[in-house]
Design an enzyme around this catalytic site. Sequence first.
Site, PDB file in Angstrom:
ATOM      1  N   LYS A  50       0.836  -1.204   0.000  1.00  0.00           N
ATOM      2  CA  LYS A  50       0.000   0.000   0.000  1.00  0.00           C
ATOM      3  C   LYS A  50       0.871   1.253   0.000  1.00  0.00           C
ATOM      4  O   LYS A  50       0.592   2.221  -0.710  1.00  0.00           O
ATOM      5  CB  LYS A  50      -0.939  -0.015   1.223  1.00  0.00           C
ATOM      6  CG  LYS A  50      -2.053  -1.056   1.090  1.00  0.00           C
ATOM      7  CD  LYS A  50      -2.843  -1.242   2.393  1.00  0.00           C
ATOM      8  CE  LYS A  50      -3.845  -2.383   2.214  1.00  0.00           C
ATOM      9  NZ  LYS A  50      -4.586  -2.702   3.446  1.00  0.00           N
ATOM     10  N   GLN A 101      -4.598  -1.075   9.726  1.00  0.00           N
ATOM     11  CA  GLN A 101      -4.475  -2.423   9.149  1.00  0.00           C
ATOM     12  C   GLN A 101      -4.989  -3.488  10.130  1.00  0.00           C
ATOM     13  O   GLN A 101      -4.540  -3.534  11.275  1.00  0.00           O
ATOM     14  CB  GLN A 101      -3.005  -2.701   8.792  1.00  0.00           C
ATOM     15  CG  GLN A 101      -2.776  -4.016   8.117  1.00  0.00           C
ATOM     16  CD  GLN A 101      -3.390  -4.095   6.715  1.00  0.00           C
ATOM     17  OE1 GLN A 101      -3.319  -3.153   5.941  1.00  0.00           O
ATOM     18  NE2 GLN A 101      -3.988  -5.226   6.398  1.00  0.00           N
ATOM     19  N   ASP A 112     -11.297   2.989   4.078  1.00  0.00           N
ATOM     20  CA  ASP A 112     -11.674   1.569   4.032  1.00  0.00           C
ATOM     21  C   ASP A 112     -13.195   1.400   3.994  1.00  0.00           C
ATOM     22  O   ASP A 112     -13.695   0.306   3.711  1.00  0.00           O
ATOM     23  CB  ASP A 112     -11.127   0.841   5.270  1.00  0.00           C
ATOM     24  CG  ASP A 112      -9.858   0.054   4.968  1.00  0.00           C
ATOM     25  OD1 ASP A 112      -9.631  -0.279   3.789  1.00  0.00           O
ATOM     26  OD2 ASP A 112      -9.109  -0.229   5.920  1.00  0.00           O
TER      27      ASP A 112
END
Length: 313
Positions: free
Chosen positions: A57, A101, A127
């Site tokens: 990422k 994460q 997200d």
Amino acid sequence: MNVSSARLLDGNRIAAEIRQSVTPGVAAFTSRHGRAPQLGIVLVGEDPASEIYVRNKVRAGSESGLLVDLQRLPATGTLDELLQLVRQLNASDGHDGILVQAPLPAAMGRSATQRVFDAIDPAKDVDGFHPTNVGRLVQGRAHLPPCTPSGVIEMLDRSGIAIARTHAVVIGRSDIVGKPMAMLLLQRDATVTVCHSKTPDLPSVARQADILVAAIGRAAFVTPDFVKPGATVIDVGINRVTDAAQVTSLFGAGAQRVADFQKRGSIVVGDVHPAVAEVAGALTPVPGGVGPLTIAVLLKNTLAAAEARAAEG
Ligand code: NDP
């Protein structure tokens, strides 16, 4: 003899297409506002899989011109420390997107992940896991749709696979993949069935699917008897396999994947059995399928979050 008939849907190619459309937008934002859109990534602990996802990422974000601010907490960090960090990123003018994460260390407690998602400013929630963004998704007006399911829709659209009027079966009902996947397919006029670990006679339900999405987390779980001939099969699963006998039984002695395993001591395998390629009409590979799309949508969402924040002044 090559018995494989399924068309392989190339996630790397499609992700590159999406990234090519994001990069000029990032450059335009940067010259308009005198700063690049910034994504804050929080990584707690040293889970090896998370390290790889986060590295990818960071690299993809930087290549697209985003600023990526990786913040790390030790595995011994507390939930309070993590929430404090999220609040700092919420308050920061220079951060447009925030990603924490998953998975979090088990020691943080069972409700930790939800509490962290609840704490992220919905405007920066790239997200798409904050309850406000989940609600918007259910109402068909998502601004920041969850990256993996949104990537699957991009994959289908950009591969010319129709969604409307099909029967889509999603195996898995997690908040991160299965449920939002079902919502997005429903919004595109598929008739959607969601399956899970308590679904009776799963293969016969799955066999009704024109589009079958596997988001289970079990290596090679979906075997050819789950698949209607010609169906599109989307394999979301990412499972690390470390057992040599299992790798050989899945791919056959002499296969490239067996050689890869012998070199590295493990390989990543999806939720779909390799033999499904003989039945499906189209199939996403693992690796190189859904994974790259998840990252491409993350970049797209970060730019969208930056533009929306800038528009609000
Ligand atoms: P979860 O563990 O949160 O959910 C798994 C789902 O699969 C649950 O709904 C569970 O049912 C269902 N399931 C488990 N066993 C069975 C079974 N025997 N029969 C039917 N259903 C079953 O996983 P996630 O949704 O987070 O992830 C799923 C997979 O996707 C994982 O391999 C993960 O690594 C991968 N992933 C990949 C991403 C990518 O970028 N490609 C991104 C995110 C995830 P129940 O609810 O009844 O327990």
